[in-house]
Write an enzyme that holds these catalytic residues in place. Structure first.
Site, mmCIF file in Angstrom:
data_model
loop_
_atom_site.group_PDB
_atom_site.id
_atom_site.type_symbol
_atom_site.label_atom_id
_atom_site.label_comp_id
_atom_site.label_asym_id
_atom_site.label_seq_id
_atom_site.Cartn_x
_atom_site.Cartn_y
_atom_site.Cartn_z
ATOM 1 N N GLU A 5 51.444 10.660 -45.942
ATOM 2 C CA GLU A 5 52.854 11.654 -45.852
ATOM 3 C C GLU A 5 53.788 10.687 -46.653
ATOM 4 O O GLU A 5 53.691 9.418 -46.595
ATOM 5 C CB GLU A 5 53.211 11.408 -44.308
ATOM 6 C CG GLU A 5 53.936 12.686 -43.835
ATOM 7 C CD GLU A 5 53.291 13.876 -43.869
ATOM 8 O OE1 GLU A 5 53.408 14.861 -44.720
ATOM 9 O OE2 GLU A 5 52.321 14.193 -43.060
ATOM 10 N N HIS A 6 54.590 11.357 -47.219
ATOM 11 C CA HIS A 6 55.567 10.742 -48.209
ATOM 12 C C HIS A 6 54.806 10.057 -49.279
ATOM 13 O O HIS A 6 55.719 9.342 -49.998
ATOM 14 C CB HIS A 6 56.515 10.088 -47.471
ATOM 15 C CG HIS A 6 57.469 10.894 -46.649
ATOM 16 N ND1 HIS A 6 58.630 11.501 -47.008
ATOM 17 C CD2 HIS A 6 57.435 11.247 -45.305
ATOM 18 C CE1 HIS A 6 59.349 12.086 -45.984
ATOM 19 N NE2 HIS A 6 58.280 11.931 -45.042
ATOM 20 N N ASP A 29 53.274 11.686 -51.957
ATOM 21 C CA ASP A 29 52.992 12.713 -52.827
ATOM 22 C C ASP A 29 54.053 12.306 -53.991
ATOM 23 O O ASP A 29 53.587 12.366 -55.115
ATOM 24 C CB ASP A 29 52.982 14.058 -52.790
ATOM 25 C CG ASP A 29 54.481 14.676 -51.919
ATOM 26 O OD1 ASP A 29 54.938 13.923 -51.097
ATOM 27 O OD2 ASP A 29 54.463 15.762 -51.822
ATOM 28 N N GLY A 34 60.442 26.151 -39.793
ATOM 29 C CA GLY A 34 61.216 24.894 -39.290
ATOM 30 C C GLY A 34 60.023 23.946 -38.778
ATOM 31 O O GLY A 34 60.648 22.994 -37.972
ATOM 32 N N SER A 45 54.972 23.905 -43.671
ATOM 33 C CA SER A 45 55.179 24.440 -45.008
ATOM 34 C C SER A 45 55.339 25.812 -45.171
ATOM 35 O O SER A 45 54.936 26.513 -45.948
ATOM 36 C CB SER A 45 54.079 23.900 -45.790
ATOM 37 O OG SER A 45 54.532 23.652 -47.293
ATOM 38 N N SER A 46 56.178 26.365 -44.252
ATOM 39 C CA SER A 46 56.291 27.766 -44.376
ATOM 40 C C SER A 46 57.190 28.356 -45.691
ATOM 41 O O SER A 46 56.848 29.288 -46.239
ATOM 42 C CB SER A 46 57.249 28.397 -43.399
ATOM 43 O OG SER A 46 58.332 27.618 -42.985
ATOM 44 N N SER A 47 57.852 27.410 -46.014
ATOM 45 C CA SER A 47 58.785 27.708 -47.323
ATOM 46 C C SER A 47 57.764 27.753 -48.403
ATOM 47 O O SER A 47 57.997 28.673 -49.281
ATOM 48 C CB SER A 47 59.975 26.916 -47.614
ATOM 49 O OG SER A 47 59.560 25.376 -47.740
ATOM 50 N N GLU A 95 61.477 24.960 -56.029
ATOM 51 C CA GLU A 95 62.210 24.205 -54.731
ATOM 52 C C GLU A 95 62.997 23.189 -55.247
ATOM 53 O O GLU A 95 64.201 23.145 -54.673
ATOM 54 C CB GLU A 95 60.741 23.627 -53.936
ATOM 55 C CG GLU A 95 61.342 22.954 -52.743
ATOM 56 C CD GLU A 95 60.849 23.850 -51.780
ATOM 57 O OE1 GLU A 95 61.246 23.360 -50.639
ATOM 58 O OE2 GLU A 95 60.497 25.034 -51.411
ATOM 59 N N ASP A 153 52.901 20.218 -50.719
ATOM 60 C CA ASP A 153 52.662 21.508 -49.879
ATOM 61 C C ASP A 153 52.270 22.703 -50.774
ATOM 62 O O ASP A 153 51.508 23.541 -50.517
ATOM 63 C CB ASP A 153 53.910 21.745 -49.190
ATOM 64 C CG ASP A 153 54.533 20.638 -48.408
ATOM 65 O OD1 ASP A 153 53.725 19.971 -47.661
ATOM 66 O OD2 ASP A 153 55.746 20.388 -48.034
#
Length: 389
Positions: free
Chosen positions: A34-35, A37, A125, A129-131, A164, A176
Protein backbone atom coordinates in the site's frame (compact mmCIF):
# COMPACT_ATOMS: atom_id res chain seq x y z
CA UNK A 1 -28.73 -9.16 -12.14
CA UNK A 2 -25.15 -8.80 -13.37
CA UNK A 3 -23.93 -5.24 -14.06
CA UNK A 4 -23.53 -5.98 -17.79
CA UNK A 5 -27.15 -7.09 -18.09
CA UNK A 6 -28.36 -4.13 -16.04
CA UNK A 7 -26.40 -1.69 -18.19
CA UNK A 8 -27.70 -3.29 -21.40
CA UNK A 9 -31.31 -3.24 -20.21
CA UNK A 10 -31.08 0.40 -19.10
CA UNK A 11 -29.37 1.43 -22.35
CA UNK A 12 -32.07 -0.20 -24.46
CA UNK A 13 -34.78 1.45 -22.40
CA UNK A 14 -33.19 4.89 -22.65
CA UNK A 15 -32.12 4.82 -26.29
CA UNK A 16 -34.66 2.52 -27.92
CA UNK A 17 -32.02 0.13 -29.27
CA UNK A 18 -29.47 -2.29 -27.90
CA UNK A 19 -25.92 -0.96 -27.35
CA UNK A 20 -23.14 -1.70 -29.80
CA UNK A 21 -21.32 -3.46 -26.99
CA UNK A 22 -20.77 -3.76 -23.26
CA UNK A 23 -17.42 -3.57 -21.49
CA UNK A 24 -16.77 -4.04 -17.77
CA UNK A 25 -13.94 -3.75 -15.27
CA UNK A 26 -13.58 -4.98 -11.68
CA UNK A 27 -12.77 -3.36 -8.39
CA UNK A 28 -9.70 -4.64 -6.61
CA UNK A 29 -8.26 -5.65 -3.28
CA UNK A 30 -4.57 -5.13 -2.66
CA UNK A 31 -3.35 -8.09 -0.67
CA UNK A 32 -0.29 -6.11 0.40
CA UNK A 33 1.79 -3.22 -0.94
CA UNK A 34 0.00 0.00 0.00
CA UNK A 35 1.25 3.47 -1.04
CA UNK A 36 4.20 1.85 -2.77
CA UNK A 37 2.97 2.28 -6.34
CA UNK A 38 3.71 5.99 -6.68
CA UNK A 39 7.11 5.30 -5.12
CA UNK A 40 8.07 2.97 -8.01
CA UNK A 41 7.67 -0.02 -5.71
CA UNK A 42 5.95 -3.40 -5.59
CA UNK A 43 2.26 -4.26 -5.24
CA UNK A 44 0.24 -7.47 -4.98
CA UNK A 45 -3.44 -6.88 -5.89
CA UNK A 46 -6.21 -9.11 -7.16
CA UNK A 47 -9.46 -8.27 -8.93
CA UNK A 48 -12.82 -8.61 -7.22
CA UNK A 49 -15.90 -10.23 -8.74
CA UNK A 50 -17.64 -6.86 -8.32
CA UNK A 51 -17.65 -4.96 -11.61
CA UNK A 52 -18.67 -1.75 -13.31
CA UNK A 53 -20.18 -2.19 -16.78
CA UNK A 54 -20.54 0.35 -19.58
CA UNK A 55 -23.07 -0.23 -22.35
CA UNK A 56 -22.05 1.95 -25.28
CA UNK A 57 -22.88 3.00 -28.82
CA UNK A 58 -21.16 5.56 -31.06
CA UNK A 59 -22.61 8.97 -31.91
CA UNK A 60 -21.89 10.95 -35.07
CA UNK A 61 -22.24 14.42 -33.53
CA UNK A 62 -19.13 14.32 -31.30
CA UNK A 63 -21.12 14.45 -28.05
CA UNK A 64 -20.42 12.33 -24.99
CA UNK A 65 -23.68 11.51 -23.22
CA UNK A 66 -23.40 9.57 -20.00
CA UNK A 67 -26.03 8.09 -17.69
CA UNK A 68 -25.55 5.95 -14.61
CA UNK A 69 -27.97 3.45 -13.13
CA UNK A 70 -28.40 3.59 -9.36
CA UNK A 71 -29.02 0.69 -7.02
CA UNK A 72 -32.64 1.78 -6.82
CA UNK A 73 -33.09 1.57 -10.58
CA UNK A 74 -33.08 5.34 -10.98
CA UNK A 75 -31.00 6.93 -13.73
CA UNK A 76 -28.79 10.01 -13.37
CA UNK A 77 -27.82 11.89 -16.50
CA UNK A 78 -24.70 14.01 -16.90
CA UNK A 79 -24.92 17.09 -19.07
CA UNK A 80 -23.85 16.24 -22.65
CA UNK A 81 -20.39 17.50 -23.54
CA UNK A 82 -18.53 17.78 -26.82
CA UNK A 83 -15.46 15.55 -26.80
CA UNK A 84 -13.58 18.19 -28.79
CA UNK A 85 -14.23 20.80 -26.08
CA UNK A 86 -13.29 18.77 -23.00
CA UNK A 87 -10.81 20.44 -20.67
CA UNK A 88 -9.88 19.82 -17.00
CA UNK A 89 -12.24 21.62 -14.64
CA UNK A 90 -15.09 21.73 -17.13
CA UNK A 91 -16.81 18.59 -15.79
CA UNK A 92 -17.07 17.88 -12.05
CA UNK A 93 -18.53 15.24 -9.77
CA UNK A 94 -19.03 11.66 -10.89
CA UNK A 95 -19.25 12.67 -14.55
CA UNK A 96 -15.60 13.84 -14.47
CA UNK A 97 -14.40 10.22 -14.47
CA UNK A 98 -15.79 9.14 -17.86
CA UNK A 99 -15.20 12.63 -19.28
CA UNK A 100 -11.56 12.50 -18.17
CA UNK A 101 -11.05 9.22 -20.00
CA UNK A 102 -12.57 10.68 -23.18
CA UNK A 103 -10.27 13.71 -22.80
CA UNK A 104 -7.15 11.52 -22.59
CA UNK A 105 -8.19 9.25 -25.46
CA UNK A 106 -8.85 12.28 -27.65
CA UNK A 107 -5.09 12.79 -27.71
CA UNK A 108 -4.78 9.19 -28.94
CA UNK A 109 -7.05 9.84 -31.90
CA UNK A 110 -10.28 8.58 -30.31
CA UNK A 111 -12.44 11.61 -31.04
CA UNK A 112 -15.91 10.26 -31.72
CA UNK A 113 -18.94 10.83 -29.54
CA UNK A 114 -20.72 8.08 -27.62
CA UNK A 115 -23.76 7.22 -25.57
CA UNK A 116 -22.71 5.48 -22.35
CA UNK A 117 -24.91 3.85 -19.72
CA UNK A 118 -23.13 2.68 -16.57
CA UNK A 119 -24.15 0.08 -14.00
CA UNK A 120 -22.05 -1.57 -11.34
CA UNK A 121 -21.81 -3.26 -7.98
CA UNK A 122 -18.35 -2.15 -6.81
CA UNK A 123 -19.04 -0.45 -3.45
CA UNK A 124 -18.37 3.28 -3.83
CA UNK A 125 -16.13 5.03 -1.30
CA UNK A 126 -15.00 1.69 0.12
CA UNK A 127 -11.37 1.83 -0.97
CA UNK A 128 -12.03 -0.94 -3.50
CA UNK A 129 -11.28 1.19 -6.54
CA UNK A 130 -14.78 1.86 -7.83
CA UNK A 131 -13.61 4.98 -9.67
CA UNK A 132 -10.89 3.08 -11.51
CA UNK A 133 -13.29 0.28 -12.42
CA UNK A 134 -15.49 2.95 -14.00
CA UNK A 135 -12.60 4.61 -15.83
CA UNK A 136 -11.15 1.34 -17.13
CA UNK A 137 -14.53 0.16 -18.40
CA UNK A 138 -15.10 3.52 -20.14
CA UNK A 139 -11.62 3.38 -21.69
CA UNK A 140 -12.22 -0.08 -23.13
CA UNK A 141 -15.68 0.96 -24.34
CA UNK A 142 -14.43 4.05 -26.17
CA UNK A 143 -11.49 2.16 -27.65
CA UNK A 144 -13.83 -0.62 -28.71
CA UNK A 145 -16.28 1.76 -30.39
CA UNK A 146 -13.34 3.25 -32.29
CA UNK A 147 -12.19 -0.23 -33.39
CA UNK A 148 -8.88 0.33 -31.68
CA UNK A 149 -7.19 -2.93 -30.65
CA UNK A 150 -6.34 -3.14 -26.96
CA UNK A 151 -3.04 -5.01 -27.06
CA UNK A 152 -1.11 -2.99 -24.46
CA UNK A 153 -3.05 -2.92 -21.19
CA UNK A 154 -0.26 -1.21 -19.20
CA UNK A 155 -0.46 1.67 -21.69
CA UNK A 156 -4.23 1.90 -21.15
CA UNK A 157 -3.56 1.95 -17.40
CA UNK A 158 -1.31 4.97 -17.86
CA UNK A 159 -4.00 6.73 -19.88
CA UNK A 160 -6.49 6.09 -17.08
CA UNK A 161 -3.97 7.37 -14.53
CA UNK A 162 -3.61 10.58 -16.52
CA UNK A 163 -7.39 11.01 -16.56
CA UNK A 164 -7.48 10.59 -12.79
CA UNK A 165 -4.48 12.81 -12.09
CA UNK A 166 -4.90 15.64 -14.60
CA UNK A 167 -8.65 15.77 -15.26
CA UNK A 168 -10.30 14.56 -12.04
CA UNK A 169 -7.53 15.95 -9.84
CA UNK A 170 -6.71 12.86 -7.77
CA UNK A 171 -2.94 12.16 -7.49
CA UNK A 172 -3.23 8.38 -7.65
CA UNK A 173 -0.52 5.93 -8.70
CA UNK A 174 -0.79 3.01 -11.11
CA UNK A 175 -1.88 0.20 -8.78
CA UNK A 176 -5.64 0.41 -9.18
CA UNK A 177 -5.85 0.87 -12.94
CA UNK A 178 -3.36 -1.92 -13.60
CA UNK A 179 -5.12 -4.30 -11.24
CA UNK A 180 -8.50 -3.66 -12.84
CA UNK A 181 -7.13 -4.18 -16.33
CA UNK A 182 -4.52 -6.90 -15.88
CA UNK A 183 -5.52 -9.23 -13.02
CA UNK A 184 -6.61 -12.78 -13.80
CA UNK A 185 -8.88 -15.27 -12.10
CA UNK A 186 -7.39 -17.28 -9.19
CA UNK A 187 -4.19 -15.18 -9.10
CA UNK A 188 -2.68 -12.15 -7.45
CA UNK A 189 -0.71 -9.77 -9.66
CA UNK A 190 2.87 -9.23 -8.53
CA UNK A 191 3.78 -5.96 -10.22
CA UNK A 192 7.01 -3.99 -10.28
CA UNK A 193 5.55 -0.55 -10.91
CA UNK A 194 8.85 0.89 -12.18
CA UNK A 195 9.57 -1.69 -14.85
CA UNK A 196 6.01 -2.94 -15.25
CA UNK A 197 7.33 -6.49 -15.10
CA UNK A 198 4.58 -8.64 -13.66
CA UNK A 199 3.86 -12.18 -12.56
CA UNK A 200 0.51 -13.87 -12.08
CA UNK A 201 0.99 -15.70 -8.77
CA UNK A 202 -1.53 -18.47 -7.97
CA UNK A 203 -3.72 -17.63 -4.98
CA UNK A 204 -6.29 -20.15 -3.79
CA UNK A 205 -7.19 -19.41 -0.20
CA UNK A 206 -10.02 -21.95 -0.20
CA UNK A 207 -7.55 -24.77 -0.89
CA UNK A 208 -6.01 -23.89 2.48
CA UNK A 209 -9.42 -23.64 4.17
CA UNK A 210 -8.87 -19.89 4.35
CA UNK A 211 -10.61 -16.82 2.95
CA UNK A 212 -9.93 -13.15 2.45
CA UNK A 213 -12.76 -11.35 4.19
CA UNK A 214 -13.41 -7.75 3.15
CA UNK A 215 -14.88 -5.38 5.74
CA UNK A 216 -16.31 -2.24 4.16
CA UNK A 217 -16.44 0.08 7.16
CA UNK A 218 -18.74 2.50 5.28
CA UNK A 219 -16.45 5.30 6.47
CA UNK A 220 -16.14 6.95 3.07
CA UNK A 221 -12.80 8.14 1.73
CA UNK A 222 -11.63 10.16 -1.25
CA UNK A 223 -8.32 10.42 -3.11
CA UNK A 224 -9.11 14.02 -3.98
CA UNK A 225 -8.82 15.02 -0.33
CA UNK A 226 -5.54 16.58 0.76
CA UNK A 227 -4.19 13.80 2.98
CA UNK A 228 -3.33 11.46 0.15
CA UNK A 229 -1.62 14.15 -1.90
CA UNK A 230 0.33 15.42 1.10
CA UNK A 231 1.84 12.00 1.72
CA UNK A 232 2.75 11.57 -1.91
CA UNK A 233 4.42 14.97 -1.92
CA UNK A 234 6.31 14.02 1.27
CA UNK A 235 7.62 10.87 -0.37
CA UNK A 236 8.82 12.83 -3.39
CA UNK A 237 10.52 15.37 -1.13
CA UNK A 238 12.26 12.62 0.82
CA UNK A 239 13.50 10.94 -2.35
CA UNK A 240 14.90 14.26 -3.50
CA UNK A 241 16.72 14.80 -0.22
CA UNK A 242 18.17 11.29 -0.40
CA UNK A 243 19.26 11.78 -4.00
CA UNK A 244 17.33 8.79 -5.38
CA UNK A 245 14.73 8.66 -8.17
CA UNK A 246 12.11 7.21 -5.81
CA UNK A 247 11.87 5.66 -2.36
CA UNK A 248 11.91 2.23 -3.99
CA UNK A 249 15.67 2.79 -4.34
CA UNK A 250 16.21 2.85 -0.57
CA UNK A 251 17.27 -0.65 0.48
CA UNK A 252 15.91 -2.10 3.72
CA UNK A 253 19.40 -2.71 5.09
CA UNK A 254 20.23 0.94 4.46
CA UNK A 255 17.04 2.31 5.95
CA UNK A 256 18.47 3.53 9.27
CA UNK A 257 21.23 5.46 7.51
CA UNK A 258 18.71 7.00 5.14
CA UNK A 259 16.41 8.05 7.97
CA UNK A 260 19.30 9.79 9.73
CA UNK A 261 19.61 12.09 6.70
CA UNK A 262 15.98 13.21 6.78
CA UNK A 263 13.94 15.62 8.89
CA UNK A 264 11.78 13.90 11.49
CA UNK A 265 8.52 14.70 9.67
CA UNK A 266 9.56 12.62 6.64
CA UNK A 267 11.07 9.62 8.40
CA UNK A 268 7.81 7.72 9.07
CA UNK A 269 6.76 7.97 5.42
CA UNK A 270 10.06 6.55 4.23
CA UNK A 271 10.06 3.82 6.86
CA UNK A 272 6.63 2.66 5.73
CA UNK A 273 7.44 2.57 2.01
CA UNK A 274 10.73 0.72 2.44
CA UNK A 275 9.36 -1.87 4.84
CA UNK A 276 6.15 -2.31 2.85
CA UNK A 277 8.12 -3.10 -0.30
CA UNK A 278 10.02 -5.72 1.69
CA UNK A 279 6.73 -7.20 2.92
CA UNK A 280 5.47 -7.56 -0.65
CA UNK A 281 8.60 -9.46 -1.68
CA UNK A 282 8.30 -11.75 1.34
CA UNK A 283 4.62 -12.35 0.61
CA UNK A 284 5.39 -13.36 -2.97
CA UNK A 285 8.03 -15.82 -1.76
CA UNK A 286 5.50 -17.36 0.63
CA UNK A 287 2.88 -17.73 -2.08
CA UNK A 288 5.36 -19.30 -4.50
CA UNK A 289 6.12 -21.82 -1.73
CA UNK A 290 2.37 -22.41 -1.15
CA UNK A 291 2.63 -21.06 2.41
CA UNK A 292 -0.43 -18.86 2.21
CA UNK A 293 -1.28 -19.26 5.91
CA UNK A 294 2.00 -17.57 6.84
CA UNK A 295 0.87 -14.25 5.32
CA UNK A 296 -0.93 -13.24 8.51
CA UNK A 297 1.98 -11.53 10.33
CA UNK A 298 2.81 -9.56 7.17
CA UNK A 299 -0.74 -8.21 7.01
CA UNK A 300 -0.57 -7.24 10.68
CA UNK A 301 2.76 -5.47 10.20
CA UNK A 302 1.43 -3.64 7.14
CA UNK A 303 -1.52 -2.29 9.09
CA UNK A 304 0.66 -1.16 11.99
CA UNK A 305 2.91 0.66 9.54
CA UNK A 306 0.00 2.32 7.73
CA UNK A 307 -1.53 3.33 11.05
CA UNK A 308 1.55 4.52 12.92
CA UNK A 309 4.05 5.60 10.25
CA UNK A 310 1.97 6.57 7.23
CA UNK A 311 -0.94 7.70 9.41
CA UNK A 312 -3.69 6.91 6.92
CA UNK A 313 -5.85 4.60 9.03
CA UNK A 314 -9.10 5.57 10.74
CA UNK A 315 -10.85 4.47 13.94
CA UNK A 316 -13.27 2.28 11.97
CA UNK A 317 -10.40 0.53 10.20
CA UNK A 318 -8.48 -0.07 13.42
CA UNK A 319 -11.57 -1.49 15.13
CA UNK A 320 -12.32 -3.79 12.19
CA UNK A 321 -8.74 -5.09 12.14
CA UNK A 322 -8.53 -5.62 15.90
CA UNK A 323 -11.93 -7.31 16.07
CA UNK A 324 -11.12 -9.68 13.22
CA UNK A 325 -7.84 -10.68 14.82
CA UNK A 326 -9.45 -11.26 18.20
CA UNK A 327 -11.99 -13.59 16.57
CA UNK A 328 -9.40 -15.84 14.94
CA UNK A 329 -8.16 -14.09 11.80
CA UNK A 330 -4.54 -14.95 11.02
CA UNK A 331 -3.86 -11.34 10.05
CA UNK A 332 -5.69 -8.20 9.00
CA UNK A 333 -5.01 -4.75 7.59
CA UNK A 334 -6.59 -1.70 6.03
CA UNK A 335 -6.51 -1.55 2.24
CA UNK A 336 -6.60 1.29 -0.26
CA UNK A 337 -5.64 4.91 0.18
CA UNK A 338 -6.90 5.07 3.75
CA UNK A 339 -8.80 7.62 5.86
CA UNK A 340 -11.76 5.24 5.66
CA UNK A 341 -12.79 2.53 3.26
CA UNK A 342 -12.15 -1.17 3.81
CA UNK A 343 -10.02 -3.66 5.68
CA UNK A 344 -9.21 -7.27 4.83
CA UNK A 345 -8.72 -10.24 7.12
CA UNK A 346 -7.13 -13.57 6.26
CA UNK A 347 -9.18 -16.01 8.28
CA UNK A 348 -10.06 -19.72 8.47
CA UNK A 349 -13.28 -20.43 6.61
CA UNK A 350 -14.55 -22.21 9.72
CA UNK A 351 -14.27 -18.94 11.67
CA UNK A 352 -16.18 -16.84 9.12
CA UNK A 353 -19.33 -16.34 11.19
CA UNK A 354 -17.36 -15.67 14.36
CA UNK A 355 -15.14 -13.06 12.70
CA UNK A 356 -18.07 -11.28 11.05
CA UNK A 357 -20.08 -11.27 14.26
CA UNK A 358 -17.17 -9.87 16.28
CA UNK A 359 -16.61 -7.04 13.79
CA UNK A 360 -20.31 -6.18 13.57
CA UNK A 361 -20.65 -6.21 17.36
CA UNK A 362 -17.59 -3.96 17.74
CA UNK A 363 -19.18 -1.40 15.42
CA UNK A 364 -22.52 -1.62 17.20
CA UNK A 365 -20.85 -1.03 20.58
CA UNK A 366 -19.56 2.29 19.24
CA UNK A 367 -22.84 3.33 17.69
CA UNK A 368 -21.47 3.07 14.15
CA UNK A 369 -23.34 1.95 11.07
CA UNK A 370 -23.01 -1.79 10.52
CA UNK A 371 -20.15 -2.65 8.14
CA UNK A 372 -20.64 -4.59 4.92
CA UNK A 373 -18.68 -7.84 4.68
CA UNK A 374 -18.00 -10.30 1.89
CA UNK A 375 -15.45 -12.91 0.88
CA UNK A 376 -13.08 -11.71 -1.84
CA UNK A 377 -12.20 -14.24 -4.54
CA UNK A 378 -9.53 -13.37 -7.15
CA UNK A 379 -11.43 -12.73 -10.38
CA UNK A 380 -10.95 -11.78 -14.01
CA UNK A 381 -9.81 -8.36 -15.12
CA UNK A 382 -11.49 -5.95 -17.49
CA UNK A 383 -12.79 -6.87 -20.92
CA UNK A 384 -15.70 -6.94 -23.33
CA UNK A 385 -18.74 -8.82 -22.06
CA UNK A 386 -20.32 -11.51 -24.17
CA UNK A 387 -23.99 -10.88 -25.05
CA UNK A 388 -26.41 -12.67 -22.74
CA UNK A 389 -29.24 -14.68 -24.21
Amino acid sequence: MRPARRATTAFTRLHGAAPAGVWSAPGRVNLIGEHTDYNDGFVLPFALPHRTAVAASPRDDGLLRVATLGDDGGVRHAAPVAVADLEPGEVTGWAAYPAGVAWVLRDQGVTGGADLVIAGDVPAGAGLSSSHALECAVALALLGLADRPVDDLPRVARWVQRAENDFVGAPTGLLDQTASLCCTEAHVLFLDVRSFESEQVPFDAAAHDLEVLVVDTRASHSHTDGGYGARRAGCEEAAGLLGVPALRDVEEDGLDAALDRLPERLRPLVRHVVTENARVLTAVDLLRADKLAELGPLLDASHASLRDDYRVSAPELDVAVDAARSAGALGARMVGGGFGGSAIALAPVAEHDRVVRRVVDAFAERGWQAPRTFTAVPSAGAGRDEPEN
